[in-house]
Design an enzyme around this catalytic site. Structure first.
Site, PDB file in Angstrom:
ATOM      1  N   SER A 240      46.243  -2.393  45.592  1.00 16.06           N
ATOM      2  CA  SER A 240      46.133  -3.089  46.894  1.00 16.06           C
ATOM      3  C   SER A 240      45.654  -4.528  46.718  1.00 16.06           C
ATOM      4  CB  SER A 240      45.211  -2.330  47.845  1.00 16.06           C
ATOM      5  OG  SER A 240      43.983  -2.021  47.223  1.00 16.06           O
ATOM      6  N   HIS A 270      46.753   5.913  44.558  1.00 14.53           N
ATOM      7  CA  HIS A 270      45.746   4.899  44.930  1.00 14.53           C
ATOM      8  C   HIS A 270      45.003   5.422  46.175  1.00 14.53           C
ATOM      9  CE1 HIS A 270      43.768   1.132  45.208  1.00 14.53           C
ATOM     10  NE2 HIS A 270      44.695   0.401  45.793  1.00 14.53           N
ATOM     11  N   HIS A 318      40.684   7.564  36.431  1.00 15.36           N
ATOM     12  CA  HIS A 318      40.708   6.162  36.852  1.00 15.36           C
ATOM     13  C   HIS A 318      41.312   5.313  35.742  1.00 15.36           C
ATOM     14  CE1 HIS A 318      39.464   2.303  38.527  1.00 15.36           C
ATOM     15  NE2 HIS A 318      39.410   2.955  39.669  1.00 15.36           N
ATOM     16  N   ARG A 327      30.705   4.725  43.367  1.00 12.43           N
ATOM     17  CA  ARG A 327      31.045   4.865  44.791  1.00 12.43           C
ATOM     18  C   ARG A 327      31.067   6.348  45.169  1.00 12.43           C
ATOM     19  NH1 ARG A 327      36.665   1.791  44.798  1.00 12.43           N
ATOM     20  NH2 ARG A 327      36.893   3.273  43.072  1.00 12.43           N
ATOM     21  N   ASP A 373      37.506   8.647  45.822  1.00  7.83           N
ATOM     22  CA  ASP A 373      38.232   9.453  46.799  1.00  7.83           C
ATOM     23  C   ASP A 373      37.838  10.926  46.778  1.00  7.83           C
ATOM     24  OD1 ASP A 373      39.862   7.299  47.763  1.00  7.83           O
ATOM     25  OD2 ASP A 373      40.904   7.358  45.855  1.00  7.83           O
TER      26      ASP A 373
END
Ligand code: HAX
Length: 437
Positions: A240, A270, A318, A327, A373
């Site tokens: 992105s 993604h 990743h 995160r 995620d």
């Protein structure tokens, strides 16, 4: 506005560093490229520059040099909250300075001024079939707003100047970050709440207003703030951020650039991975846990079933990180504090105990640990945002902050149109035999 003035001084002070590097040290080598990288998605090739965030494979992301806990600790907080406002974070991302309360309030007032979305944007989204993916709706909404681009107007008027063009990119960027939560809330209400729209509350900061606009209570306000900040930026190479940078490098305005970035974010490898994680977890519950509690054995079996059917385990792995994503950890700590007994959180925690071992044994992924995620959907689900195809839209609202801060600086520093060189397979074969080019 003070932020724009601060930014002007920072950009002007920074420019000689970039100019000097290109003029005096332009031929210094910082990397070399292998055939594997050329075919394998340009992995790890050092060919992008950003000073807004940096991703260390072991440590994870730093925003403007600060880890996630440091970032949360240093910024002015929303009233009555442990979390900073998104407005404070925007100031920090753009300038690298920690805003004062007054700086933060100025951004807040500025966003209020900018946040009214033109009605034709809503009309455009309304013409789409209701079962369109909400990411398609968001991307179309942002593209529709291109009509208002101040950067495009400047260019069309023949007033483009390399030194000042960043100012209109900044104007568009501010309009986009102020309006995107309003468009996202509109899409949510259109798709999932029978089009019962809720007006902007002019007294609330961005995170709190988003919670209000999707019909959520006070508890969700911090979820929104945390979520938008955590998803904002992950240096420049992810799909992105890179797409936004690439498209804007052709001097396409920020609306075109970010709509393109959102289209990349919509991919399952993604941003859509957060939707896939919830889908996977709920299907697991339905299949295995109707009459029994989840166990590590059942999870192990389900993970292997997924891998053996040729699919990836969503939320794990990743391209850069080689440890658990901070995160993920940050959201996990939120869950431990606010929803420790949530059955889905417990299940996701159990997957966290099992999946790295399964992926290690599977032996393909370079990183068996969870990414952002793997945890985010659980929080949304807990607070009643159960429409998981919307989760990537939430990611897109947050990612706008990083992408817009980056292209403002891209223009400020006059980065060139991006144009890497292609080679043919026959060339690679020839160089392979020769042992190099
Ligand atoms: N499950 C199964 N296999 C996996 C895997 C996973 N979670 N992660 C990587 N692999 C596989 C790859 O598909 C690849 O297989 P092939 O050799 O057969 O092609 C192999 O392991 C090597 O991949 P890698 O070098 O470790 O990882 P990549 O840099 O190629 O890909 C991805 C990184 C994030 C795309 C990958 O780990 C993945 O598909 N993960 C699951 C989807 C996901 O969670 N995506 C979100 C990532 C974070 C993000 O961007 N959020 O927006």
């Amino acid at each position: 506005m003070a932020l724009k003035e601060t930014l002007r001084q920072k950009i002007e002070a920074f420019r000689p560093r970039t100019t000097k590097l290109v003029k005096e040290y332009g031929k210094v080598k910082i990397d070399e490229v292998t055939i594997e990288q050329c075919i394998g998605g340009a992995r790890d090739i050092r060919s992008l520059v950003t000073d807004i965030s940096y991703l260390d494979p072991q440590e994870g992301i730093r925003f403007r040099g600060k880890t996630i806990p440091e970032t949360f600790a240093c910024l002015p907080k929303a009233a009555g909250s442990d979390y900073p406002t998104v407005e404070a974070f925007w100031y920090f991302l753009l300038t690298g300075d920690i805003p004062t309360q007054a700086d933060m309030e100025e951004v807040l007032t500025e966003w209020k001024r900018r946040q009214n979305v033109p009605s034709y944007v809503f009309d455009t989204i309304r013409t789409l079939p209701r079962d369109s993916h909400p990411m398609a709706m968001l991307s179309i909404g942002i593209t529709a707003m291109q009509r208002d681009s101040k950067f495009a107007s400047l260019y069309n008027a023949g007033k483009f100047s390399k030194l000042t063009a960043w100012e209109t990119v900044y104007e568009d960027a501010c309009d986009i970050v102020a309006r995107i939560p309003v468009i996202a809330a509109f899409i949510y209400n259109l798709k999932y709440r029978e089009d019962r729209q809720i007006a902007i509350d002019p007294n609330l900061d961005m995170g709190a207003n988003f919670a209000h606009m999707i019909g959520q209570g006070k508890a969700y306000q911090d979820v929104a703030r945390m979520y938008f900040i955590l998803h904002s930026d992950h240096e420049s190479g992810n799909v992105s951020a890179h797409t936004t940078h690439l498209v804007h490098s052709a001097l396409s305005d920020p609306y075109y650039a970010y709509a393109a970035g959102l289209n990349g974010l919509a991919g399952p490898l993604h941003g859509r991975a957060n939707q896939e994680v919830l889908d996977w977890t709920i299907k697991f519950q339905e299949k295995y846990c109707k009459d029994q509690e989840p166990t590590k054995e059942l999870i192990t079996k389900a993970l292997w079933d997924t891998l053996n059917s040729g699919q990836v385990i969503p939320g794990y792995g990743h391209a850069v990180l080689r440890k658990t994503d901070p995160r993920y950890t940050s959201q996990r700590e939120f869950c431990q504090k606010h929803l420790p007994n949530d059955p889905l959180f417990k299940l996701v925690s159990m997957i966290f105990e099992v999946a790295p071992g399964v992926l290690t044994e599977h032996g393909k992924t370079k990183n068996p640990w969870p990414n952002v995620d793997a945890q985010s959907g659980v929080i949304q689900w807990h607070y009643g945002v159960k429409e998981w195809d919307f989760y990537t839209v939430l990611f897109g609202v947050g990612r706008a902050l990083g992408c817009m801060a980056n292209i403002t600086w891209d223009r400020g520093l006059g980065y060139a149109i991006e144009r890497p060189k292609s080679v043919t397979t026959a060339m690679l074969e020839e160089w392979a035999v020769k042992g190099g080019r």
